[in-house]
Design an enzyme around this catalytic site. Sequence first.
Site, mmCIF file in Angstrom:
data_model
loop_
_atom_site.group_PDB
_atom_site.id
_atom_site.type_symbol
_atom_site.label_atom_id
_atom_site.label_comp_id
_atom_site.label_asym_id
_atom_site.label_seq_id
_atom_site.Cartn_x
_atom_site.Cartn_y
_atom_site.Cartn_z
ATOM 1 N N GLU A 115 0.833 -1.209 0.000
ATOM 2 C CA GLU A 115 0.000 0.000 0.000
ATOM 3 C C GLU A 115 0.869 1.261 0.000
ATOM 4 O O GLU A 115 0.558 2.252 -0.650
ATOM 5 C CB GLU A 115 -0.924 -0.003 1.213
ATOM 6 C CG GLU A 115 -1.982 -1.087 1.114
ATOM 7 C CD GLU A 115 -2.824 -1.178 2.369
ATOM 8 O OE1 GLU A 115 -2.333 -1.748 3.365
ATOM 9 O OE2 GLU A 115 -3.953 -0.665 2.362
ATOM 10 N N GLU A 135 -4.580 -8.832 3.739
ATOM 11 C CA GLU A 135 -5.201 -8.410 5.006
ATOM 12 C C GLU A 135 -6.453 -9.194 5.372
ATOM 13 O O GLU A 135 -6.728 -9.425 6.549
ATOM 14 C CB GLU A 135 -5.561 -6.915 4.943
ATOM 15 C CG GLU A 135 -4.381 -5.974 5.114
ATOM 16 C CD GLU A 135 -3.689 -5.642 3.798
ATOM 17 O OE1 GLU A 135 -3.876 -6.391 2.812
ATOM 18 O OE2 GLU A 135 -2.957 -4.639 3.759
#
Length: 725
Positions: A115, A135
Amino acid sequence: MAAVRVTMEIGSDGVAVITICNPPVNALAPSIIAGLKEKYTEAMNRSDVKAIVLTGDGGKFSGGFDINVFTEIHKTGNLSLLPDVSVKLVVNIIEDAPKPSVAAIQGLALGGGLEMAMGCHARVSTPEAQLGLPELSLGVIPGFGGTQRLPRLVGLPKALDMMLQSKSIIAKEGEKYGLIDAIVSPEDLLKISRCWALDIAERRKPWISSLRRTDRLCSLSEAHEILKAARQQVNRIAPNMPQHKECLDSVEEGVNFGGYAGVLKEAKVFKELVLSSTSKGLVHVFFAQRATSRVHSVTDVGLRPRKIKRVAVIGGGLMGSGIATALILSNTPVILKEIDSNFLQMGLKMIQANLEGLVKKGSLTQDKMNKALSLLKGVLDYSEFKHVDMVIEAVIEKVSLKQSIFADLENACPPHCILATNTSTIDLNIVGEKTRSQDRIIGAHFFSPAHVMPLLEIVRTDKTSPQVILDLMTIGKAIRKVPVVVGNCTGFAVNRTFFPYTQGAHLLVHLGVDVFRIDRVVSSFGMPMGPFQLQDVAGYGVALAVKDIYDSAFQGRTFQSQLVELMVKSGRNGKNNGKGYYIYEKGQKPKPDPSVEAIIEESRRLSNVMPGGKPIAINDQEVLEMIFFPVVNEACRVMDEGVVIRASDLDISSVLGMGFPRYRGGIIFWADTIGSGYIYAKLNKWAKSYGNFFKPSAYLEARATKGLPLSMVNVSGSQQSRSRM
Ligand SMILES: C[C@H](O)CC(=O)SCCNC(=O)CCNC(=O)[C@H](O)C(C)(C)COP(=O)(O)OP(=O)(O)OC[C@H]1O[C@@H](n2cnc3c(N)ncnc32)[C@H](O)[C@@H]1OP(=O)(O)O
């Protein structure tokens, strides 16, 4: 060990290289995040810096946000431990900065690591780098803008595929989809990234903010269609988990109202999910799996694993061929021994079929299959055993046969050779009784199908040497299994803990509960299938073979009935012959067979356990509890007897060996969310009504009386509860 820090080096070219250093995977711990903010601020303020290259130390970019912080939040409930990274660091400091950043990626960029890289204005990578947003497998969603930037870089379908399945891709695929701008060699990584960053600063290359991109997003109506299909998929693959749906909601927010709105929603949802029971369970399992690598007096005494260059597998049946398949798939040469050429051909064919199955599924290429097969050799005698480093015996469960094989092995193999057995029931001391090699005898208990199931129970006796245990742990990892070291007892840790699972289900049926209702309740809880369908799939031979063994080992707390025998007598053999509790037809889902009711009635009549001859009336929660609490009870005995060295080993084993829902954290973790007192009280009540099958163990009683969790193996003061040894 290298210090946990962020460094910055400014070159004469005006590029600041900011490096994350937190071995082994450069996890983004709060101190790293603070360090990044500080270095970035300094880089922005310095007039000699024109552009930034963000990278990781030790050949890895970053394995993502520090998962230990989740554990801390799960213990304390303190959400302020989560630093504000998404807006303050990734949007404001990196992406919207007046100076451009290029991510130089090596090894891996996962979760928060990827990210952060997507917040940079370009990404240069080495070819082997692994890229992904896993995640959801930790019960949360990407929280540093991943739900917004990934779809804007790779397109919505690919982004959803990667996030919903927690699937990583390698750099080459990343380049194809637009996640990676260039692939370069490790030697050139920094050099090319620096030039790229300067090119952006000096407008020779485009200055792109991923969050503002729209060119990879499809039209609004197309996006809604894709999201609708994804929602249907999520209802199927993750019905009991919130994070998949939440992930789609965050993506949709960005599709409807723009990337920044999506980032804000994502950050809010991320925080809520960190506190969910799903995240608690999944994070626990993440660490439970890694804890299995640490075995006191084995992995902490300075031993080095020896190289296992060649393995012999004895027996080409279902288990032996599966084990041989797993070994050759991971490039370990195998000799497969059978008693005659007929059996040998069958074994070799089964291995070939295992590999072809993988090719058909797309998880193996034809080339790799051919390479694996070239490592396999079939033999009918022991003459080549003088060149092997390990033998895994996988013949039928017959004591005299195993004893004579091990006596032969002692003569046929070199003195260093590990002598392993895949027995799932026989005491290893008995297997090795006729040898002088007890120190190198060990259990390698694979689960069927051995080339697919991830668990490897490594069974040690008092005499097994630490070196042999370490060697088997190492080869286990090399063939992509999770090796869990356990002690020697009937059924070892997993089958022993779960024998009351099947027996409890049978007891309920004989108390009058419907077979298919039990299967429905247990599957809705999250098991891959109910206990009766599992019995159909495994075949009744297993149930019949272990019946007497369990009965004599666990005297006074087993439940026996005639049901399986009656099923066999009526011509049913489970999935094997298409007829069991369910009807199995090619290409169709198993259908409950109403005609088993007559057989069940007959078995109920013979067992005569219904109080007053009437079916008991219980709700679904009680059905579930009456099946799983006896399992918890047996798990308590397994811990009490030291068969496992920590409670979390039973958690990971129940998940990987029995399909216990991962998001419930494993059998003991789940039990502790319910409470030892409640479980004890229920078992006590049922023991009074239905007999000793439910009688609480001393271990459970001790914890219930003191109000302690079951994961606290040692109640005499030491702080081992939930600890990661
Ligand atoms: C806000 C964000 O969106 C939220 C997030 O980023 S959540 C985190 C997302 N990242 C992940 O899920 C990646 C998790 N890690 C992995 O999948 C694997 O560890 C890996 C592929 C990075 C490396 O695998 P492998 O080489 O087999 O080593 P592995 O044994 O798993 O890990 C090595 C050590 O690093 C630790 N580790 C790995 N990733 C970590 C992380 N993100 N945080 C903290 N520790 C981590 C492991 O616990 C292990 O510690 P140990 O040696 O003390 O047991």
